[in-house]
Design a protein around this motif. Structure first.
Motif, PDB file in Angstrom:
ATOM      1  N   PRO A  42      25.546 -19.251  11.465  1.00  0.00           N
ATOM      2  CA  PRO A  42      24.615 -18.117  11.400  1.00  0.00           C
ATOM      3  C   PRO A  42      24.911 -17.132  10.279  1.00  0.00           C
ATOM      4  N   SER A  43      26.180 -16.885   9.988  1.00  0.00           N
ATOM      5  CA  SER A  43      26.521 -15.905   8.951  1.00  0.00           C
ATOM      6  C   SER A  43      25.994 -16.316   7.580  1.00  0.00           C
ATOM      7  N   HIS A  64      23.182 -17.775   7.051  1.00  0.00           N
ATOM      8  CA  HIS A  64      21.736 -17.570   7.049  1.00  0.00           C
ATOM      9  C   HIS A  64      21.372 -16.097   7.017  1.00  0.00           C
ATOM     10  N   GLU A  65      22.216 -15.262   7.598  1.00  0.00           N
ATOM     11  CA  GLU A  65      21.957 -13.820   7.594  1.00  0.00           C
ATOM     12  C   GLU A  65      21.922 -13.291   6.172  1.00  0.00           C
ATOM     13  N   SER A  66      22.854 -13.752   5.332  1.00  0.00           N
ATOM     14  CA  SER A  66      22.904 -13.275   3.948  1.00  0.00           C
ATOM     15  C   SER A  66      21.794 -13.873   3.100  1.00  0.00           C
ATOM     16  N   ASP A  87      17.520 -16.404   5.867  1.00  0.00           N
ATOM     17  CA  ASP A  87      17.007 -17.673   6.372  1.00  0.00           C
ATOM     18  C   ASP A  87      16.167 -18.436   5.364  1.00  0.00           C
TER      19      ASP A  87
END
Length: 145
Positions: A133-134, A136-138, A141
């Protein structure tokens, strides 16, 4: 399977201090970690994540024991490919199995939040299909690049 990008590359190391001497002291890579554990960085140019993964930790991650099974080829490296979400990791694992590949473990979520399914190639490469997830946050997505 829709691979979005290369998530990580890690050298699987049998002797962590010797490997740290090469990669940290000699090549001057900005790897951080503790003791004889995992050292890594997201700040090696051209890589989202590069690491030195002790063989004992790879064995624990793949087989739940600190000793690599004697009936399996000893890995030299790990490479992970990123997919869109945790459900895609499960689907990718099933697709790999349908294609005749044996997973060392099904999709599971690690304590740091990454969902990953892994297989071991005959050449000694741990291949992971991952959703971190980290990463994709930056990216918002979006597909990088």
């Amino acid at each position: 399977m829709d691979v979005l990008f290369l998530t990580s590359v890690a050298v699987v190391v049998a002797d962590p201090p010797v490997s740290r001497k090469l990669f940290i002291e000699t090549l001057d890579l900005p790897l951080e970690g503790e003791g004889n554990g995992y050292y890594s960085s997201g700040n090696v140019a051209g890589s989202k994540h590069f690491g030195l993964w002790p063989l004992s930790e790879a064995a624990e991650a793949c087989f739940g024991t600190a000793q690599w099974p004697t009936d399996r080829v000893v890995p030299q490296a790990s490479i992970e490919f990123e997919v869109a979400n945790a459900e895609a990791v499960t689907a990718a694992g099933a697709e790999l199995q349908r294609a005749g590949f044996e997973l060392v473990h099904q999709a599971r979520t690690e304590p740091w939040g990454q969902t990953v399914a892994r297989l071991l190639t005959a050449d000694g490469l741990i291949v992971g299909i991952s959703y971190a997830p980290s990463l994709h946050e930056s990216q918002g997505d979006q597909h990088p690049g």
